[in-house]
Motif scaffolding. Structure first.
Motif, PDB file in Angstrom:
ATOM      1  N   HIS A 277       0.814  -1.220   0.000  1.00  0.00           N
ATOM      2  CA  HIS A 277       0.000   0.000   0.000  1.00  0.00           C
ATOM      3  C   HIS A 277       0.850   1.274   0.000  1.00  0.00           C
ATOM      4  O   HIS A 277       0.341   2.364  -0.240  1.00  0.00           O
ATOM      5  CB  HIS A 277      -1.011  -0.005   1.156  1.00  0.00           C
ATOM      6  N   LEU A 278       2.156   1.143   0.239  1.00  0.00           N
ATOM      7  CA  LEU A 278       3.068   2.295   0.228  1.00  0.00           C
ATOM      8  C   LEU A 278       3.867   2.397  -1.070  1.00  0.00           C
ATOM      9  O   LEU A 278       4.768   3.228  -1.185  1.00  0.00           O
ATOM     10  CB  LEU A 278       4.020   2.223   1.425  1.00  0.00           C
ATOM     11  N   SER A 279       3.535   1.575  -2.046  1.00  0.00           N
ATOM     12  CA  SER A 279       4.282   1.533  -3.304  1.00  0.00           C
ATOM     13  C   SER A 279       4.357   2.907  -3.982  1.00  0.00           C
ATOM     14  O   SER A 279       5.423   3.327  -4.427  1.00  0.00           O
ATOM     15  CB  SER A 279       3.648   0.515  -4.245  1.00  0.00           C
ATOM     16  N   LYS A 280       3.259   3.618  -4.058  1.00  0.00           N
ATOM     17  CA  LYS A 280       3.256   4.942  -4.718  1.00  0.00           C
ATOM     18  C   LYS A 280       4.161   5.931  -3.975  1.00  0.00           C
ATOM     19  O   LYS A 280       4.841   6.742  -4.593  1.00  0.00           O
ATOM     20  CB  LYS A 280       1.833   5.495  -4.810  1.00  0.00           C
ATOM     21  N   PHE A 281       4.160   5.869  -2.655  1.00  0.00           N
ATOM     22  CA  PHE A 281       5.048   6.715  -1.856  1.00  0.00           C
ATOM     23  C   PHE A 281       6.508   6.455  -2.234  1.00  0.00           C
ATOM     24  O   PHE A 281       7.263   7.382  -2.508  1.00  0.00           O
ATOM     25  CB  PHE A 281       4.824   6.462  -0.357  1.00  0.00           C
TER      26      PHE A 281
ATOM     27  N   MET B 236      11.119  -3.414  -4.401  1.00  0.00           N
ATOM     28  CA  MET B 236      11.278  -2.210  -5.209  1.00  0.00           C
ATOM     29  C   MET B 236      12.776  -1.885  -5.280  1.00  0.00           C
ATOM     30  O   MET B 236      13.518  -2.194  -4.357  1.00  0.00           O
ATOM     31  CB  MET B 236      10.499  -1.041  -4.604  1.00  0.00           C
ATOM     32  N   LEU B 237      13.174  -1.282  -6.401  1.00  0.00           N
ATOM     33  CA  LEU B 237      14.594  -0.966  -6.623  1.00  0.00           C
ATOM     34  C   LEU B 237      14.735   0.482  -7.038  1.00  0.00           C
ATOM     35  O   LEU B 237      13.994   0.967  -7.879  1.00  0.00           O
ATOM     36  CB  LEU B 237      15.170  -1.889  -7.699  1.00  0.00           C
ATOM     37  N   ARG B 238      15.707   1.153  -6.426  1.00  0.00           N
ATOM     38  CA  ARG B 238      16.070   2.521  -6.810  1.00  0.00           C
ATOM     39  C   ARG B 238      17.445   2.427  -7.456  1.00  0.00           C
ATOM     40  O   ARG B 238      18.430   2.146  -6.786  1.00  0.00           O
ATOM     41  CB  ARG B 238      16.111   3.430  -5.574  1.00  0.00           C
ATOM     42  N   ALA B 239      17.482   2.611  -8.776  1.00  0.00           N
ATOM     43  CA  ALA B 239      18.735   2.417  -9.520  1.00  0.00           C
ATOM     44  C   ALA B 239      19.715   3.559  -9.281  1.00  0.00           C
ATOM     45  O   ALA B 239      19.360   4.634  -8.856  1.00  0.00           O
ATOM     46  CB  ALA B 239      18.428   2.307 -11.012  1.00  0.00           C
TER      47      ALA B 239
END
Length: 148
Positions: free
Chosen positions: A118-122, A145-148
């Protein structure tokens, strides 16, 4: 309101800082979310911990994990804001400080998280992108989730 934070290794934490950090994590993850799980997973000792304060009150914490501990990449976990400090926009401040802390401690590199779905968009607003499908972790839907 004054905001401040510190990043410490496990061995640098004072007894009071460690207690307050673990108490906050337990208050939110175990009690508030009604999710009995083993928070003490032997990763804290090998991680850095960001303690975020508002007016000298512990308002949030995160765990910064080196690559190879949870994932091949650097990772962030145990992201929590105290119920008493929600609604102040601290989530963004906490995560921006944590991402900067990861770069300071481990160098600029991709960062992987296991986010509550539920926090994916954040997290997307902070540059993270969903990886794969949602999955159940301790009865709560999560997604990598990955931040490149």
């Amino acid at each position: 309101m004054t905001f401040s934070h510190s990043i410490k290794s496990f061995d640098e934490l004072t007894n009071h800082e460690l207690y307050n950090m673990l108490r906050l994590r337990s208050d939110v993850f175990v009690v508030e979310q009604n999710c009995p799980y083993l928070d003490l997973d032997n990763k804290d000792q090998k991680s850095f911990h960001l303690l975020y304060y508002v007016d000298n009150d512990l308002a949030g914490v995160t765990r910064l994990l080196p690559s190879g501990l949870s994932y091949n990449e650097i990772s962030i976990g145990r992201v929590v804001i105290a119920r008493t400090h929600r609604g102040l926009g601290l989530g963004v401040k906490l995560m921006e400080a944590t991402i900067a802390g990861c770069e300071e401690k481990f160098g600029k590199a991709p960062i992987r998280i296991s986010a509550q779905y539920h926090l994916s968009k954040f997290y997307q607003s902070l540059g993270f992108k969903e990886q794969g499908e949602a999955y159940d972790e301790d009865g709560i839907p999560h997604i990598e989730m990955l931040r490149a």
